[in-house]
Design an enzyme around this catalytic site. Structure first.
Site, PDB file in Angstrom:
ATOM      1  N   LYS A   1       0.835  -1.218   0.000  1.00  0.00           N
ATOM      2  CA  LYS A   1       0.000   0.000   0.000  1.00  0.00           C
ATOM      3  C   LYS A   1       0.866   1.264   0.000  1.00  0.00           C
ATOM      4  O   LYS A   1       0.567   2.213  -0.699  1.00  0.00           O
ATOM      5  CB  LYS A   1      -0.885   0.059   1.257  1.00  0.00           C
ATOM      6  CG  LYS A   1      -1.994  -0.953   1.307  1.00  0.00           C
ATOM      7  CD  LYS A   1      -2.944  -0.666   2.454  1.00  0.00           C
ATOM      8  CE  LYS A   1      -2.298  -0.725   3.827  1.00  0.00           C
ATOM      9  NZ  LYS A   1      -1.816  -2.052   4.236  1.00  0.00           N
TER      10      LYS A   1
ATOM     11  N   ARG B   1      11.561  -7.389   4.065  1.00  0.00           N
ATOM     12  CA  ARG B   1      11.578  -5.939   3.824  1.00  0.00           C
ATOM     13  C   ARG B   1      12.624  -5.260   4.713  1.00  0.00           C
ATOM     14  O   ARG B   1      12.738  -5.553   5.895  1.00  0.00           O
ATOM     15  CB  ARG B   1      10.189  -5.383   4.122  1.00  0.00           C
ATOM     16  CG  ARG B   1      10.067  -3.901   3.903  1.00  0.00           C
ATOM     17  CD  ARG B   1       8.635  -3.467   3.791  1.00  0.00           C
ATOM     18  NE  ARG B   1       7.886  -3.589   5.027  1.00  0.00           N
ATOM     19  CZ  ARG B   1       6.622  -3.180   5.153  1.00  0.00           C
ATOM     20  NH1 ARG B   1       5.976  -2.694   4.119  1.00  0.00           N
ATOM     21  NH2 ARG B   1       5.996  -3.306   6.304  1.00  0.00           N
TER      22      ARG B   1
ATOM     23  N   ARG C   1       0.087  -8.858  13.430  1.00  0.00           N
ATOM     24  CA  ARG C   1      -0.493  -7.904  12.476  1.00  0.00           C
ATOM     25  C   ARG C   1      -1.450  -8.597  11.510  1.00  0.00           C
ATOM     26  O   ARG C   1      -2.495  -8.043  11.166  1.00  0.00           O
ATOM     27  CB  ARG C   1       0.628  -7.209  11.691  1.00  0.00           C
ATOM     28  CG  ARG C   1       1.390  -6.221  12.536  1.00  0.00           C
ATOM     29  CD  ARG C   1       2.698  -5.833  11.882  1.00  0.00           C
ATOM     30  NE  ARG C   1       2.524  -4.960  10.742  1.00  0.00           N
ATOM     31  CZ  ARG C   1       3.465  -4.747   9.815  1.00  0.00           C
ATOM     32  NH1 ARG C   1       4.625  -5.362   9.902  1.00  0.00           N
ATOM     33  NH2 ARG C   1       3.253  -3.933   8.822  1.00  0.00           N
TER      34      ARG C   1
ATOM     35  N   ARG D   1      -8.831   1.616   9.656  1.00  0.00           N
ATOM     36  CA  ARG D   1      -8.513   0.203   9.847  1.00  0.00           C
ATOM     37  C   ARG D   1      -9.635  -0.514  10.577  1.00  0.00           C
ATOM     38  O   ARG D   1      -9.600  -1.730  10.705  1.00  0.00           O
ATOM     39  CB  ARG D   1      -7.234   0.069  10.649  1.00  0.00           C
ATOM     40  CG  ARG D   1      -5.978  -0.117   9.771  1.00  0.00           C
ATOM     41  CD  ARG D   1      -4.867  -0.372  10.717  1.00  0.00           C
ATOM     42  NE  ARG D   1      -3.674  -0.969  10.259  1.00  0.00           N
ATOM     43  CZ  ARG D   1      -2.612  -0.343   9.791  1.00  0.00           C
ATOM     44  NH1 ARG D   1      -2.660   0.927   9.549  1.00  0.00           N
ATOM     45  NH2 ARG D   1      -1.510  -1.000   9.528  1.00  0.00           N
TER      46      ARG D   1
ATOM     47  N   ARG E   1      12.119  -3.031  10.085  1.00  0.00           N
ATOM     48  CA  ARG E   1      11.114  -2.407  10.956  1.00  0.00           C
ATOM     49  C   ARG E   1      10.822  -3.351  12.106  1.00  0.00           C
ATOM     50  O   ARG E   1      10.704  -4.557  11.896  1.00  0.00           O
ATOM     51  CB  ARG E   1       9.819  -2.195  10.156  1.00  0.00           C
ATOM     52  CG  ARG E   1       9.682  -0.827   9.571  1.00  0.00           C
ATOM     53  CD  ARG E   1       8.514  -0.727   8.642  1.00  0.00           C
ATOM     54  NE  ARG E   1       7.223  -1.069   9.223  1.00  0.00           N
ATOM     55  CZ  ARG E   1       6.053  -0.790   8.648  1.00  0.00           C
ATOM     56  NH1 ARG E   1       6.025  -0.170   7.489  1.00  0.00           N
ATOM     57  NH2 ARG E   1       4.920  -1.128   9.212  1.00  0.00           N
TER      58      ARG E   1
HETATM   59  P1  AMP Z   1       1.377   0.778   8.909  1.00  0.00           P
HETATM   60  O1  AMP Z   1       2.613   1.494   8.523  1.00  0.00           O
HETATM   61  O2  AMP Z   1       0.127   1.370   8.271  1.00  0.00           O
HETATM   62  O3  AMP Z   1       1.470  -0.721   8.737  1.00  0.00           O
HETATM   63  O4  AMP Z   1       1.173   1.027  10.486  1.00  0.00           O
HETATM   64  C1  AMP Z   1       2.136   0.590  11.427  1.00  0.00           C
HETATM   65  C2  AMP Z   1       1.478   0.433  12.790  1.00  0.00           C
HETATM   66  O5  AMP Z   1       0.945   1.715  13.230  1.00  0.00           O
HETATM   67  C3  AMP Z   1       0.279  -0.504  12.841  1.00  0.00           C
HETATM   68  O6  AMP Z   1       0.685  -1.877  12.998  1.00  0.00           O
HETATM   69  C4  AMP Z   1      -0.440   0.016  14.079  1.00  0.00           C
HETATM   70  O7  AMP Z   1       0.213  -0.361  15.276  1.00  0.00           O
HETATM   71  C5  AMP Z   1      -0.269   1.523  13.938  1.00  0.00           C
HETATM   72  N1  AMP Z   1      -1.364   2.104  13.121  1.00  0.00           N
HETATM   73  C6  AMP Z   1      -1.236   2.776  11.936  1.00  0.00           C
HETATM   74  N2  AMP Z   1      -2.423   3.180  11.495  1.00  0.00           N
HETATM   75  C7  AMP Z   1      -3.346   2.768  12.392  1.00  0.00           C
HETATM   76  C8  AMP Z   1      -4.763   2.872  12.467  1.00  0.00           C
HETATM   77  N3  AMP Z   1      -5.478   3.482  11.511  1.00  0.00           N
HETATM   78  N4  AMP Z   1      -5.383   2.311  13.541  1.00  0.00           N
HETATM   79  C9  AMP Z   1      -4.690   1.701  14.507  1.00  0.00           C
HETATM   80  N5  AMP Z   1      -3.353   1.548  14.494  1.00  0.00           N
HETATM   81  C10 AMP Z   1      -2.671   2.077  13.449  1.00  0.00           C
END
Ligand code: AMP
Length: 253
Positions: free
Chosen positions: A41, A159, A203, A120, A192
């Site tokens: 994404k 990654r 996740r 989410r 990461r």
């Molecule tokens: P991402 O980079 O979008 O995979 O986000 C990394 C982490 O940030 C996720 O695994 C969550 O812990 C937190 N996070 C990001 N966006 C959200 C969201 N909309 N709701 C809840 N947690 C979020």
């Protein structure tokens, strides 16, 4: 079109303003990107930002930016959010929604926007709808990227991102002796924290629980556009743009 705009308003929130906001475009797309972690994404959001002129609004990027702050600068809520992020769990809706509220000017960005990682949960989707309604706006489309589980886990576990220029790469693209060095700037590559196998498992579970209700929410509103995330990033982006061409006046064709 170059993606030269910065994201100060998004990353810092509050009264911050971007020095180089996106230029005004004839069609400011208002999109949200859904899909499992590792489906690409973030990469698609960057490519689409260049193609469509819209701003890439990633909630994960906001949390990662907060992570690099001095620990003493973090509010207790933000410190808890960092812990949840490290373990692969979702941050509480209340905190995420407060963060979006503080950044609501970005929903009115003159280049449009691409939400990446938000919403989410259905609660987040309902609240986003309310925020957009206040501004007399609506999402044009919600792009749902789809990929098989095995391929996702393989992509995530391999990654790496550069500690210097932040470029993202996959271990399969590296060759000895520079296995831990960025091909762009030579700085050290890091994994990461939430791409470690135990966090990946959490996740994926969290994603699978929330994905179907969220997709249903947008299917009912007739804005869901499903895209198979196989092939190169450029191919997936072409596929997305072609599908969006069928979207008129906020409705998928
Ligand atoms: P991402 O980079 O979008 O995979 O986000 C990394 C982490 O940030 C996720 O695994 C969550 O812990 C937190 N996070 C990001 N966006 C959200 C969201 N909309 N709701 C809840 N947690 C979020």
């Amino acid at each position: 079109m170059n993606d030269t705009h910065d994201r100060t308003a998004w990353l810092k929130g509050g009264e911050s303003h971007c020095v180089h906001p996106p230029r005004t475009v004839s069609r400011p797309w208002k999109l949200a990107l859904l899909g499992p972690p590792g489906v690409g994404k973030g990469t698609q959001a960057q490519l689409l930002a260049q193609r469509l002129g819209a701003c890439h609004l990633s909630t994960g990027d906001v949390f990662r930016a907060a992570k690099s702050c001095d620990e003493t600068e973090l509010t207790p809520a933000l410190a808890t959010a960092m812990d949840r992020m490290r373990s692969g769990e979702l941050v509480d809706d209340d905190l995420v929604l407060q963060m979006i509220y503080e950044r609501r000017q970005c929903l009115n960005c003159r280049g449009g926007f691409l939400l990446d990682g938000f919403p989410r949960t259905v609660v987040q989707a309902e609240t986003l709808e309310r925020f957009l309604n206040w501004e007399n706006l609506a999402l044009d489309a919600v792009v749902n990227y789809d990929l098989e589980l095995d391929e996702i886990v393989e992509r995530l576990a391999g990654r790496r991102s550069c500690s210097g220029c932040k470029a993202v790469t996959h271990v399969s693209e590296l060759s000895p002796p520079a296995l831990d060095r960025c091909k762009v700037c030579g700085e050290k590559l890091v994994q990461r924290e939430d791409d470690r196998p135990e966090a990946i498992r959490v996740r994926m579970k969290v994603y699978q629980e929330s994905a179907a209700p969220l997709a249903d929410f947008y299917r009912q509103r007739r804005v869901l556009v499903s895209i198979v995330a196989k092939g190169s990033a450029a191919e997936i982006c072409d596929r997305t743009v072609a599908a969006l061409e069928g979207v008129t006046a906020g409705r998928p064709g």
